[in-house]
Design an enzyme around this catalytic site. Structure first.
Site, PDB file in Angstrom:
ATOM      1  NE  ARG A  67      -4.463  -1.212   1.890  1.00  0.00           N
ATOM      2  CZ  ARG A  67      -5.575  -0.909   2.560  1.00  0.00           C
ATOM      3  NH1 ARG A  67      -5.530  -0.028   3.554  1.00  0.00           N
ATOM      4  NH2 ARG A  67      -6.723  -1.462   2.246  1.00  0.00           N
ATOM      5  CE  LYS A 140       1.039  22.493  -7.256  1.00  0.00           C
ATOM      6  NZ  LYS A 140       0.825  22.487  -5.796  1.00  0.00           N
ATOM      7  CG  HIS A 272     -38.562  12.199 -36.725  1.00  0.00           C
ATOM      8  ND1 HIS A 272     -37.326  12.701 -37.063  1.00  0.00           N
ATOM      9  CD2 HIS A 272     -39.323  12.301 -37.840  1.00  0.00           C
ATOM     10  CE1 HIS A 272     -37.341  13.108 -38.315  1.00  0.00           C
ATOM     11  NE2 HIS A 272     -38.536  12.859 -38.817  1.00  0.00           N
TER      12      HIS A 272
END
Length: 510
Positions: A67, A140, A272
């Site tokens: 993790r 960023k 339509h």
């Protein structure tokens, strides 16, 4: 002043290794230092290319079952530092932080894991933390760093490496940064929607990463786009690109035919967004011929859909008609060959798919969201309002007409007989107008309405409609009921020997 940067170092941590090999080899040829983690590290080493494990940079192993691998100041400092900032440059030296010029990430497959039906714990473990953080940091800082955030970007990035020898312009980096934030925002939206599956939080997150520019919108002066994965629903066999209006009609066709899934051969012709021809028969050819007979004029340029395989005989009949799109679960090879005889005719194989459970449309300065109208009227739903009860054939026609009515624009009236659409009145401001339109149309195509049935998408507040229907020969009516004046229509039916059933469910379609 040039803002070009040359890639000298790269951090690569990807889930999918597809397409990675040529990029890694190109980076190695350009003497790029590669930092990496776990499975990516082993993959690159097996190619005989040297790497620097992230653990050597951070002095921390991968912990907590993987993790936590890259979440460390020495990694993010290397990505987020501003190369033209003297203070940042000094801190890199002071804290022995390596400069990172390229970040390559492919996130854990969260959406695929959810779609696979995996358990909650497996899904939670596929929420990428380190990868998404790397993407956001690198994107960023696009002024100095290239961010490749998806396998989808590998081809473009490899071409950039090969043509520019590892050099990137600010425009290059900003383009990849935009792609990166597209990836990260879509990923977070998918996670939110999973957690908010019960819609406890009144927040709408819609993200589609696959889109195409259409020739135009409803009219040539309007721009048009389609966002979604068309190939998840259809296999396209032939024809030109679908237009904005084609897509709307195809959507209407698929939703209508979904009501008849698994039933006897059923064929619809739409124009339509409304069915102008519809029939169910013992063979698909007979169903098509009966559907076409409902309105051979409106069928010109229409959308055709079948719930059964289209065979050669049916294809030969369809081929005589100018139509935009033909949809079926399959086509025989001979049928496909015939239908491909018109180069622009679009042939679509409809896959066995689950349709979305919600509908979304723009409204004012926002959007409207609702549950799909998943209710299909059945015999078990009916209450018998009149003294007379419908015969078996009438009952079958009533349910048949009700299904078509549900998918026809309000106000609508549908007339049917022997599982064939005789006519419908669509999109009228008055239910009486809708009925009169339907009767006039049916009679213009020589339908005998004696013994036909009538379906209405909403209740009758007055007995005028049942009286008009009675005078036209219609013998049975299906409607939702719910008007405070229901008894007026019921009384007329009882006095004139019509049968009326009520479903209890209104099916407006605006």
């Amino acid at each position: 002043m040039s803002n070009n940067k040359t890639i000298k170092s790269a951090l690569i941590s990807v889930f999918s290794k597809d397409g990675l090999e040529p990029i890694v080899k190109q980076l190695h040829r350009q003497n790029v230092t590669i930092y990496t983690t776990g499975g990516t590290e082993r993959f690159i080493q097996d190619l005989g290319i040297p790497v620097v494990p992230v653990e050597e940079v951070t002095s921390y192993p991968s912990i907590l079952g993987g993790r936590v691998k890259t979440l460390h100041p020495k990694v993010f400092g290397g990505i987020l530092n501003r190369q033209n900032n003297d203070s940042d440059a000094k801190e890199l030296v002071d804290f022995e932080i390596p400069q990172i010029d390229l970040v390559m990430v492919d996130l854990y497959p969260f959406e695929k894991t959810v779609a696979s039906g995996a358990g909650n714990q497996d899904i939670i473990e596929k929420i990428d933390i380190g990868g998404i953080s790397l993407i956001r940091a690198a994107a960023k800082n696009y002024a100095d760093v290239v961010c490749v955030a998806s396998v989808e970007d590998y081809k473009e990035f490899l071409q950039l490496l090969q043509t520019k020898n590892g050099e990137t312009s600010e425009a290059d980096r900003k383009r990849f940064a935009a792609n990166a934030f597209n990836v990260s925002s879509h990923y977070d939206s998918a996670i939110f929607n999973y957690f908010n599956s019960n819609q406890d939080i009144a927040s709408l997150k819609i993200s589609e990463t696959q889109g195409q520019v259409l020739r135009y919108g409803e009219n040539p002066h309007q721009k048009g786009f389609f966002y979604g994965n068309f190939d998840d629903i259809f296999t396209k066999l032939h024809g030109k690109e679908l237009s904005y209006n084609n897509l709307l009609d195809v959507d209407a066709a698929v939703n209508l035919m979904n009501e008849f899934k698994g039933e006897a051969p059923t064929f619809a012709i739409l124009k339509h967004n409304n069915a102008c021809g519809f029939a169910q028969r013992e063979t698909v050819l007979e169903a098509y011929q009966a559907a076409l007979a409902g309105d051979p004029v409106s069928a010109f340029g229409g959308i055709l859909i079948s719930n059964s395989e289209i065979d050669l005989a049916t294809a030969e009949e369809i081929h005589k008609l100018f139509c935009e799109v033909v949809i079926a679960p399959s086509f025989t090879s001979e049928a496909a060959t015939v239908l491909k005889g018109k180069k622009n005719r679009i042939l679509l194989i409809l896959k066995d798919i689950q349709l979305p459970q919600t509908t979304v449309r723009t409204c004012l300065n926002g959007v409207l969201v609702q549950d799909r109208d998943h209710k299909t009227d059945t015999v078990e739903d009916l209450s018998y309002a009149t003294n007379n009860k419908p015969a078996k054939r009438e009952l079958e026609d009533l349910i048949f007409a009700s299904k078509i009515c549900k998918h026809t624009k309000s106000n609508t009236i549908v007339l049917a007989k022997n599982k064939q659409l005789c006519a419908s009145g669509t999109g009228q401001t008055s239910r009486v107008d809708a009925l009169n339109q339907a009767i006039h149309k049916a009679q213009s195509f020589n339908f005998d309405l004696k013994g036909a049935v009538m379906a209405s998408d909403a209740f009758f507040p007055f007995p005028d409609c049942v009286e008009i229907a009675d005078n036209a020969g219609i013998s049975a009516v299906i409607q939702p009921g719910g008007s405070i004046k229901d008894q007026l229509s019921i009384d007329y039916c009882n006095e004139n020997h019509l049968t009326m059933v009520m479903t209890g469910t209104r099916h407006f379609k605006h």
